[in-house]
Design an enzyme around this catalytic site. Sequence first.
Site, PDB file in Angstrom:
ATOM      1  N   HIS A   5      18.525  18.713 -48.511  1.00  0.00           N
ATOM      2  CA  HIS A   5      18.247  18.113 -49.831  1.00  0.00           C
ATOM      3  C   HIS A   5      19.533  17.871 -50.624  1.00  0.00           C
ATOM      4  O   HIS A   5      20.484  18.651 -50.561  1.00  0.00           O
ATOM      5  CB  HIS A   5      17.317  19.031 -50.632  1.00  0.00           C
ATOM      6  N   HIS A  51      29.492   9.797 -39.555  1.00  0.00           N
ATOM      7  CA  HIS A  51      28.782  10.193 -38.327  1.00  0.00           C
ATOM      8  C   HIS A  51      28.528  11.698 -38.373  1.00  0.00           C
ATOM      9  O   HIS A  51      29.479  12.485 -38.470  1.00  0.00           O
ATOM     10  CB  HIS A  51      29.644   9.838 -37.108  1.00  0.00           C
TER      11      HIS A  51
HETATM   12  C1  COA Z   1      38.574  18.979 -33.515  1.00  0.00           C
HETATM   13  C2  COA Z   1      38.929  17.899 -32.518  1.00  0.00           C
HETATM   14  C3  COA Z   1      38.744  16.515 -33.174  1.00  0.00           C
HETATM   15  C4  COA Z   1      40.383  18.099 -32.139  1.00  0.00           C
HETATM   16  O1  COA Z   1      40.750  17.203 -31.177  1.00  0.00           O
HETATM   17  P1  COA Z   1      42.315  17.084 -30.801  1.00  0.00           P
HETATM   18  O2  COA Z   1      43.088  16.683 -32.014  1.00  0.00           O
HETATM   19  O3  COA Z   1      42.388  16.190 -29.591  1.00  0.00           O
HETATM   20  O4  COA Z   1      42.744  18.566 -30.495  1.00  0.00           O
HETATM   21  P2  COA Z   1      43.110  19.257 -29.103  1.00  0.00           P
HETATM   22  O5  COA Z   1      41.993  19.151 -28.124  1.00  0.00           O
HETATM   23  O6  COA Z   1      44.471  18.766 -28.706  1.00  0.00           O
HETATM   24  O7  COA Z   1      43.221  20.802 -29.543  1.00  0.00           O
HETATM   25  C5  COA Z   1      44.222  21.258 -30.420  1.00  0.00           C
HETATM   26  C6  COA Z   1      44.000  22.746 -30.644  1.00  0.00           C
HETATM   27  O8  COA Z   1      42.791  22.914 -31.421  1.00  0.00           O
HETATM   28  C7  COA Z   1      41.835  23.700 -30.695  1.00  0.00           C
HETATM   29  N1  COA Z   1      40.523  23.065 -30.929  1.00  0.00           N
HETATM   30  C8  COA Z   1      40.153  21.804 -30.641  1.00  0.00           C
HETATM   31  N2  COA Z   1      38.896  21.585 -31.005  1.00  0.00           N
HETATM   32  C9  COA Z   1      38.454  22.733 -31.536  1.00  0.00           C
HETATM   33  C10 COA Z   1      37.213  23.123 -32.067  1.00  0.00           C
HETATM   34  N3  COA Z   1      36.183  22.262 -32.144  1.00  0.00           N
HETATM   35  N4  COA Z   1      37.085  24.375 -32.535  1.00  0.00           N
HETATM   36  C11 COA Z   1      38.113  25.264 -32.458  1.00  0.00           C
HETATM   37  N5  COA Z   1      39.324  24.933 -31.953  1.00  0.00           N
HETATM   38  C12 COA Z   1      39.486  23.690 -31.490  1.00  0.00           C
HETATM   39  C13 COA Z   1      42.258  23.596 -29.231  1.00  0.00           C
HETATM   40  O9  COA Z   1      41.816  24.717 -28.499  1.00  0.00           O
HETATM   41  C14 COA Z   1      43.763  23.534 -29.376  1.00  0.00           C
HETATM   42  O10 COA Z   1      44.234  24.837 -29.627  1.00  0.00           O
HETATM   43  P3  COA Z   1      45.678  25.327 -29.045  1.00  0.00           P
HETATM   44  O11 COA Z   1      46.706  24.434 -29.695  1.00  0.00           O
HETATM   45  O12 COA Z   1      45.749  26.759 -29.487  1.00  0.00           O
HETATM   46  O13 COA Z   1      45.598  25.129 -27.568  1.00  0.00           O
HETATM   47  C15 COA Z   1      38.017  17.922 -31.251  1.00  0.00           C
HETATM   48  O14 COA Z   1      38.338  19.004 -30.382  1.00  0.00           O
HETATM   49  C16 COA Z   1      36.546  18.043 -31.596  1.00  0.00           C
HETATM   50  O15 COA Z   1      35.992  19.122 -31.799  1.00  0.00           O
HETATM   51  N6  COA Z   1      35.884  16.846 -31.644  1.00  0.00           N
HETATM   52  C17 COA Z   1      34.477  16.736 -31.928  1.00  0.00           C
HETATM   53  C18 COA Z   1      33.726  16.332 -30.639  1.00  0.00           C
HETATM   54  C19 COA Z   1      32.279  16.007 -30.910  1.00  0.00           C
HETATM   55  O16 COA Z   1      31.683  16.475 -31.846  1.00  0.00           O
HETATM   56  N7  COA Z   1      31.698  15.156 -30.079  1.00  0.00           N
HETATM   57  C20 COA Z   1      30.336  14.714 -30.299  1.00  0.00           C
HETATM   58  C21 COA Z   1      30.260  13.232 -30.105  1.00  0.00           C
HETATM   59  S1  COA Z   1      28.676  12.628 -30.444  1.00  0.00           S
END
Ligand code: COA
Length: 211
Positions: A135, A144
């Site tokens: 709400h 998104h």
């Molecule tokens: C947060 C996010 C955008 C980061 O992506 P990125 O910039 O490519 O980051 P990386 O994968 O290089 O990770 C960088 C660091 O953050 C950490 N990290 C990444 N995603 C994380 C998350 N969701 N939660 C906690 N830590 C996360 C990684 O472990 C890494 O840690 P390190 O440096 O200690 O190894 C991505 O991981 C994410 O969660 N995207 C959302 C995906 C999603 O919801 N998809 C649904 C589609 S419908």
Amino acid sequence: MKRLAILGASGHGKVGADTAECCGWQVIDFFDDAWPQTVRNGVWDVVGDTARLKGALHIYDGVLVAIGNNRIRHRKLLELEEAGAQLCTLVHPAATVSCYASLERGSVVFAGVVVNADARIGLGAILNTGCSVDHDCVLGEGVHVSPGACLAGGVRVGDLSWIGIGASVRQLVQIGGQVTVGAGAVVVSDVADLLTVAGVPARVLSERSAI
Ligand SMILES: CC(C)(COP(=O)(O)OP(=O)(O)OC[C@H]1O[C@@H](n2cnc3c(N)ncnc32)[C@H](O)[C@@H]1OP(=O)(O)O)[C@@H](O)C(=O)NCCC(=O)NCCS
């Protein structure tokens, strides 16, 4: 025959097409700028690119932009609307949207979503499978909310922000524009524009420049 054009021959587009069929659309054609290299998306045909779609708008009763990237989706929606497209809004029959909530054109609400009273959803939103928007939430344009994410009551989300899969946002939290909330994050305090936050509780992971 109700004819729908979908721009964006992606996996997200397939879910949009499937949802559209559940909503009674009878003919669905995909368009994608990768055409003519790409000519199929699942069971559906890809019949042209954006330019072709603009030239064929008169034969479609509705147009959906099914592009996951928020900025590109938002830009294509405005471009097509300017060209005369009738932007459609899709609500899967297995979603629950309060009659006291409002949903702007060009948005999709997939199966299992719940949108509660007085929530306001801006242009071109994706409310993905099984998310909940409680709400009094206010979502800007091109937002998104990924599958299974939960926004508690009174949360605000700025334009072009992305809430990752399974994330939760505490009540009344304000999330800025062009923010990314990582998968599984628990957001317990406000998030400024352009930040990526992740973790439990969510902490800043990075900041990007404005687009
Ligand atoms: C947060 C996010 C955008 C980061 O992506 P990125 O910039 O490519 O980051 P990386 O994968 O290089 O990770 C960088 C660091 O953050 C950490 N990290 C990444 N995603 C994380 C998350 N969701 N939660 C906690 N830590 C996360 C990684 O472990 C890494 O840690 P390190 O440096 O200690 O190894 C991505 O991981 C994410 O969660 N995207 C959302 C995906 C999603 O919801 N998809 C649904 C589609 S419908």
